[in-house]
Design a protein around this motif. Structure first.
Motif, short mmCIF file in Angstrom:
data_model
loop_
_atom_site.label_atom_id
_atom_site.label_comp_id
_atom_site.label_asym_id
_atom_site.label_seq_id
_atom_site.Cartn_x
_atom_site.Cartn_y
_atom_site.Cartn_z
N TYR A 94 8.47 20.62 13.14
CA TYR A 94 7.52 20.69 14.25
C TYR A 94 7.80 19.56 15.24
CZ TYR A 94 4.93 23.90 11.26
OH TYR A 94 4.57 24.96 10.47
N PRO A 96 7.17 16.48 17.64
CA PRO A 96 6.23 15.37 17.49
C PRO A 96 4.95 15.55 18.32
CG PRO A 96 8.46 14.55 17.79
CD PRO A 96 8.51 16.02 18.02
N SER A 97 5.00 16.34 19.37
CA SER A 97 3.81 16.55 20.20
C SER A 97 2.78 17.46 19.53
CB SER A 97 4.22 17.14 21.54
OG SER A 97 4.84 18.41 21.36
N LEU A 98 3.16 18.13 18.44
CA LEU A 98 2.25 19.02 17.74
C LEU A 98 1.57 18.28 16.60
CD1 LEU A 98 4.47 22.24 17.50
CD2 LEU A 98 2.75 21.69 19.22
N ASP A 99 0.27 18.32 16.56
CA ASP A 99 -0.50 17.66 15.50
C ASP A 99 -0.60 18.61 14.31
OD1 ASP A 99 -2.20 16.29 13.89
OD2 ASP A 99 -3.86 16.17 15.33
N ARG A 100 0.09 18.29 13.23
CA ARG A 100 0.11 19.17 12.07
C ARG A 100 -1.28 19.35 11.46
NH1 ARG A 100 1.41 22.74 10.73
NH2 ARG A 100 1.60 22.52 8.47
N ALA A 101 -2.12 18.37 11.60
CA ALA A 101 -3.46 18.46 11.01
C ALA A 101 -4.30 19.55 11.68
CB ALA A 101 -4.17 17.12 11.10
N GLN A 102 -3.94 19.91 12.90
CA GLN A 102 -4.71 20.90 13.64
C GLN A 102 -3.97 22.24 13.75
OE1 GLN A 102 -5.74 19.19 17.43
NE2 GLN A 102 -6.89 17.50 16.54
N ARG A 103 -2.91 22.40 12.96
CA ARG A 103 -2.13 23.63 13.05
C ARG A 103 -2.65 24.69 12.09
NH1 ARG A 103 -0.33 23.41 17.59
NH2 ARG A 103 1.00 25.19 17.08
#
Length: 291
Positions: A94, A96-103
């Motif tokens: 993913y 780095p601009s994507l927040d995995r916690a909110q995916r």
């Protein structure tokens, strides 16, 4: 591991089912993909239940083709979504601009499937597992295949429709000319009768190869084959009783071609299990051209 297999296998089967249906619809001699046939039939039935106005009577065919292409695309996207979903999140990288916690794994799988099949390749979610790195380009190839198939299908269907409409117009024009002049069937050159028989054979072949053409309804009776086959039958019967042997032979050829066309219509679409005259009447009624 078991979960991955349970999710991946249906995805693979969906993709294979779409590719099989595209092949059977466009390239197989029968011209009948099961998915395409079911979608076209349901659109046909829906438009009949809605009882559209006369100016809308020609829409079932184009709407049906659009629905088939959309169904192929949706099933392909769903299939690849399941394949990606089984590998999330470990098999993908993913941005780095994507927040995995909110995916959401499901939404990310749908998103990745859509951008891959459309060959957009934004790069914010990238397959990293070895086999997914091979699978993603395959999905892009499937997307290209679907686009090519849609264009090819249109290019196949409309020439067949043109030939059918020309045949209908020939029959309508001949009917009008004979009614105006009052001349008998012996005045019709045998070449015209044999050409009509050959054109009906061609219409049967077109309907065999491109079964979707059945679901194109022509509102104008002059160019609707369903509205003019009764006259072709009348012409064949008149010619078969002529005193001229060449005219009788031409009439027999015309009737034989009509019998074969009616048999195909009955087996694939109408299922009335009757003789040629009744089947052709049912064909006219199904296309809203019953007398």
């Amino acid at each position: 591991m078991v979960r991955d297999v349970v999710v991946t296998v249906p995805g693979v089967l969906l993709v294979l089912a779409v590719l099989r249906d595209v092949f059977h619809t466009l390239f197989h001699p029968s011209g009948q993909g099961s998915i395409a046939r079911q979608v076209m039939t349901q659109v046909w039935r829906l438009t009949r239940r809605l009882n559209p106005r006369r100016q809308l009577a020609s829409l079932p065919g184009p709407l049906g083709m659009t629905a088939v292409i959309a169904t192929w695309g949706a099933l392909a996207v769903l299939g690849w979504t399941l394949i990606y979903l089984a590998q999330m999140p470990d098999g993908l990288s993913y941005s780095p601009s994507l927040d995995r916690a909110q995916r959401s794994d499901l939404l990310d799988a749908v998103y990745l499937s859509l951008v891959t099949v459309a060959t957009l390749g934004f790069g914010d979610i990238v397959p990293t597992s070895p086999w997914l790195r091979l699978a993603a380009p395959l999905e892009a190839l499937v997307g290209f295949v679907l686009l090519t198939a849609a264009v090819s299908w249109v290019l196949q269907i409309y020439p067949a429709l043109h030939r059918r409409r020309v045949l209908a117009l020939q029959l309508a024009t001949l009917h009008r000319a004979r009614r105006t002049t009052g001349l008998g069937v012996d005045s019709v050159p045998t070449e015209v009768l044999t050409d009509l028989a050959a054109d009906i054979v061609q219409a049967r072949l077109d309907l065999t190869q491109y079964s979707a053409t059945y679901f194109f309804r022509d509102a104008n009776p002059d160019i609707a084959l369903a509205a003019n086959l009764d006259y072709a039958t009348e012409l064949g019967h008149d010619a078969s009783t002529s005193t001229d042997p060449q005219t009788r032979l031409a009439g027999a050829l015309l009737l034989t071609a009509l019998d074969a066309l009616a048999e195909l219509l009955d087996q694939q679409f109408l299922h009335v299990g009757a003789d040629t005259t009744i089947v052709l009447h049912a064909y006219a009624a199904d296309h809203r051209h019953a007398n």
